[in-house]
Write a protein that holds these residues in place. Structure first.
Motif, PDB file in Angstrom:
ATOM      1  N   MET A  94       0.841  -1.199   0.000  1.00 35.84           N
ATOM      2  CA  MET A  94       0.000   0.000   0.000  1.00 35.84           C
ATOM      3  C   MET A  94       0.874   1.246   0.000  1.00 35.84           C
ATOM      4  N   ASN A  95       0.416   2.286  -0.666  1.00 36.64           N
ATOM      5  CA  ASN A  95       1.137   3.556  -0.706  1.00 36.64           C
ATOM      6  C   ASN A  95       0.681   4.456   0.446  1.00 36.64           C
ATOM      7  N   PHE A  96       1.608   4.778   1.332  1.00 34.78           N
ATOM      8  CA  PHE A  96       1.333   5.680   2.446  1.00 34.78           C
ATOM      9  C   PHE A  96       1.912   7.050   2.131  1.00 34.78           C
ATOM     10  N   TYR A  97       1.066   8.080   2.220  1.00 28.92           N
ATOM     11  CA  TYR A  97       1.509   9.465   2.155  1.00 28.92           C
ATOM     12  C   TYR A  97       1.362  10.043   3.568  1.00 28.92           C
ATOM     13  N   ILE A  98       2.376  10.777   4.011  1.00 22.49           N
ATOM     14  CA  ILE A  98       2.383  11.326   5.371  1.00 22.49           C
ATOM     15  C   ILE A  98       2.597  12.830   5.311  1.00 22.49           C
ATOM     16  N   ILE A  99       1.801  13.566   6.089  1.00 24.18           N
ATOM     17  CA  ILE A  99       1.978  15.015   6.229  1.00 24.18           C
ATOM     18  C   ILE A  99       2.210  15.319   7.706  1.00 24.18           C
ATOM     19  N   ILE A 100       3.263  16.072   7.987  1.00 15.88           N
ATOM     20  CA  ILE A 100       3.628  16.404   9.373  1.00 15.88           C
ATOM     21  C   ILE A 100       3.706  17.923   9.528  1.00 15.88           C
ATOM     22  N   PRO A 101       2.704  18.559  10.146  1.00 19.49           N
ATOM     23  CA  PRO A 101       2.843  19.979  10.492  1.00 19.49           C
ATOM     24  C   PRO A 101       3.876  20.134  11.606  1.00 19.49           C
ATOM     25  N   ALA A 102       4.750  21.137  11.492  1.00 26.18           N
ATOM     26  CA  ALA A 102       5.813  21.298  12.488  1.00 26.18           C
ATOM     27  C   ALA A 102       6.060  22.773  12.781  1.00 26.18           C
ATOM     28  N   HIS A 103       5.994  23.119  14.068  1.00 24.85           N
ATOM     29  CA  HIS A 103       6.298  24.481  14.503  1.00 24.85           C
ATOM     30  C   HIS A 103       7.301  24.414  15.646  1.00 24.85           C
ATOM     31  N   TYR A 153      -0.771  18.924   1.786  1.00 23.60           N
ATOM     32  CA  TYR A 153      -1.677  18.153   0.930  1.00 23.60           C
ATOM     33  C   TYR A 153      -1.710  18.716  -0.488  1.00 23.60           C
ATOM     34  N   GLU A 154      -1.586  20.028  -0.598  1.00 22.37           N
ATOM     35  CA  GLU A 154      -1.650  20.702  -1.907  1.00 22.37           C
ATOM     36  C   GLU A 154      -0.545  20.262  -2.875  1.00 22.37           C
ATOM     37  N   ILE A 155       0.590  19.851  -2.348  1.00 19.25           N
ATOM     38  CA  ILE A 155       1.693  19.494  -3.248  1.00 19.25           C
ATOM     39  C   ILE A 155       1.730  18.002  -3.580  1.00 19.25           C
ATOM     40  N   LEU A 156       0.820  17.219  -3.006  1.00 22.44           N
ATOM     41  CA  LEU A 156       0.799  15.787  -3.243  1.00 22.44           C
ATOM     42  C   LEU A 156      -0.125  15.427  -4.402  1.00 22.44           C
ATOM     43  N   ASP A 157       0.196  14.323  -5.083  1.00 20.89           N
ATOM     44  CA  ASP A 157      -0.734  13.788  -6.070  1.00 20.89           C
ATOM     45  C   ASP A 157      -1.726  12.874  -5.345  1.00 20.89           C
ATOM     46  N   ASP A 158      -2.586  12.189  -6.112  1.00 15.99           N
ATOM     47  CA  ASP A 158      -3.601  11.359  -5.457  1.00 15.99           C
ATOM     48  C   ASP A 158      -3.307   9.872  -5.588  1.00 15.99           C
ATOM     49  N   ASN A 159      -2.026   9.523  -5.751  1.00 19.81           N
ATOM     50  CA  ASN A 159      -1.638   8.116  -5.906  1.00 19.81           C
ATOM     51  C   ASN A 159      -1.347   7.453  -4.557  1.00 19.81           C
ATOM     52  N   TYR A 160      -2.186   7.722  -3.594  1.00 25.37           N
ATOM     53  CA  TYR A 160      -1.998   7.132  -2.271  1.00 25.37           C
ATOM     54  C   TYR A 160      -3.164   6.197  -1.946  1.00 25.37           C
ATOM     55  N   ASP A 161      -2.890   5.222  -1.095  1.00 21.59           N
ATOM     56  CA  ASP A 161      -3.939   4.346  -0.553  1.00 21.59           C
ATOM     57  C   ASP A 161      -4.350   4.792   0.840  1.00 21.59           C
ATOM     58  N   VAL A 162      -3.359   5.301   1.600  1.00 20.41           N
ATOM     59  CA  VAL A 162      -3.586   5.770   2.974  1.00 20.41           C
ATOM     60  C   VAL A 162      -2.884   7.110   3.134  1.00 20.41           C
ATOM     61  N   ILE A 163      -3.588   8.074   3.708  1.00 17.03           N
ATOM     62  CA  ILE A 163      -2.961   9.365   3.991  1.00 17.03           C
ATOM     63  C   ILE A 163      -2.931   9.579   5.503  1.00 17.03           C
ATOM     64  N   CYS A 164      -1.786  10.041   5.994  1.00 12.28           N
ATOM     65  CA  CYS A 164      -1.576  10.178   7.443  1.00 12.28           C
ATOM     66  C   CYS A 164      -1.294  11.627   7.811  1.00 12.28           C
ATOM     67  N   LYS A 165      -1.853  12.040   8.925  1.00 16.41           N
ATOM     68  CA  LYS A 165      -1.471  13.301   9.548  1.00 16.41           C
ATOM     69  C   LYS A 165      -0.794  12.937  10.863  1.00 16.41           C
ATOM     70  N   PHE A 166       0.526  13.105  10.926  1.00 12.50           N
ATOM     71  CA  PHE A 166       1.292  12.761  12.118  1.00 12.50           C
ATOM     72  C   PHE A 166       1.843  14.026  12.772  1.00 12.50           C
ATOM     73  N   ASP A 167       2.021  13.976  14.081  1.00 11.81           N
ATOM     74  CA  ASP A 167       2.688  15.052  14.795  1.00 11.81           C
ATOM     75  C   ASP A 167       4.204  14.936  14.613  1.00 11.81           C
ATOM     76  N   ALA A 168       4.895  16.026  14.942  1.00 11.50           N
ATOM     77  CA  ALA A 168       6.348  16.094  14.731  1.00 11.50           C
ATOM     78  C   ALA A 168       7.130  15.689  15.969  1.00 11.50           C
ATOM     79  N   ASP A 169       6.473  15.018  16.914  1.00 12.08           N
ATOM     80  CA  ASP A 169       7.150  14.632  18.164  1.00 12.08           C
ATOM     81  C   ASP A 169       6.867  13.177  18.513  1.00 12.08           C
ATOM     82  N   LEU A 170       6.843  12.314  17.495  1.00  8.99           N
ATOM     83  CA  LEU A 170       6.526  10.903  17.685  1.00  8.99           C
ATOM     84  C   LEU A 170       7.697  10.028  17.249  1.00  8.99           C
TER      85      LEU A 170
END
Length: 288
Positions: free
Chosen positions: A1-10, A83-100
């Motif tokens: 499966m294709n996993f795409y991950i986005i991590i907001p970080a401040h 999300y705006e810069i990603l294509d749609d070739n994913y099976d699962v999309i993740c929103k993860f924190d930057a401290d895991l």
């Protein structure tokens, strides 16, 4: 499966490297990973750029927003920058924190769960925090609830629930809407994720009313909001929080804030909450 991950970080220089390191060592590597550097003033950008040089599937997006650490809208707005810069070739999309820090088999085990059930819409492990040199469960919510720190959505579920709502309560309403559309939600206790910064540690004072506001926007109604606010305040051992939650609810109601869900979805959510309350009371009476 294709996993795409986005991590907001401040300002995550102390942890983002550990997070990226754990994701780079996955037995099932992600296909794309985007870190959204949200107005950081520390070395977050430098650390991410160093990892991006080693791993072509890691990207950096720089974003400007306020320095206030408000739960909800700030995080999800940053998520959408990635999300705006990603294509749609994913099976699962993740929103993860930057401290895991993820166990090495984390994505592979999620993939196995998704392959086992086509109706599985969301899946995750559990967050653990360090106390007295031991890693213990960060026990803030029900065991069947997926924490906002480590969300993973099957693509069709993610799109059907209308993606993520840029508001406090986004990480509750997503599950409620998933259930409305008959998706299953799974939490795997064998997947222990180290959470380096306990939830809410950096939230500022301006966020104290947002929980009650979210309950209004999810169409909980007064009675369910009262019960939910009491339960949450009790878990955090703070009567002041209960007052803040209720103030937030009444402020939102007075100003007629727009709802996050439709009227039909609101009816479903209230019924779901009432059933949960009744089941909880039944189990307590059975034990006593």
């Amino acid at each position: 499966m294709n996993f795409y991950i986005i991590i907001p970080a401040h300002n995550e220089q102390s942890s983002i490297g550990l997070t990226l390191d754990s994701l780079s060592k996955q037995t099932l590597p992600p296909k794309r990973l985007v870190v959204v550097n949200d107005n950081s003033t520390d070395k977050t950008q430098d650390i991410v750029e160093a990892y991006a040089e080693k791993h072509p599937w890691i990207s950096l997006v720089n974003s400007k927003s306020s320095n206030e650490h408000l739960p909800g809208s700030k995080i999800i707005n940053a998520f959408y920058k990635g999300y705006e810069i990603l294509d749609d070739n994913y099976d699962v999309i993740c929103k993860f924190d930057a401290d895991l820090i993820f166990p090495n088999t984390y994505l592979e085990q999620l993939s196995n769960h998704y392959k086992t059930s086509e109706k599985l819409g969301m899946a995750s492990g559990f967050c653990y925090i360090e106390k007295n040199n031991n890693w213990v469960l960060e026990n803030l919510t029900r065991k069947d609830h997926i924490r906002g720190a480590l969300k993973a959505y099957r693509k069709t579920c993610f799109l059907q629930i209308g993606k993520l709502k840029p508001s406090m309560g986004w990480d509750t309403v997503d599950e409620l809407l998933a259930k409305f559309y008959n998706w299953e939600i799974l939490t795997d206790a064998s997947l222990k994720v180290k959470h380096l910064k306990p939830t809410g540690i950096s939230y500022n004072k301006a966020s104290k009313y947002l929980q009650g506001e979210a309950m209004y926007k999810m169409r909980y109604g007064l009675i369910i909001t009262l019960i939910s606010a009491l339960k949450l305040a009790y878990k955090k051992r703070s009567l002041t929080l209960f007052k803040n939650y209720m103030s937030g609810y009444f402020k939102a109601k007075k100003s007629k804030m727009p709802y996050l869900v439709s009227e039909q979805e609101g009816i479903f959510i209230r019924d779901l909450r009432w059933n949960g309350i009744k089941n909880s009371l039944f189990l307590k009476s059975k034990r006593s």
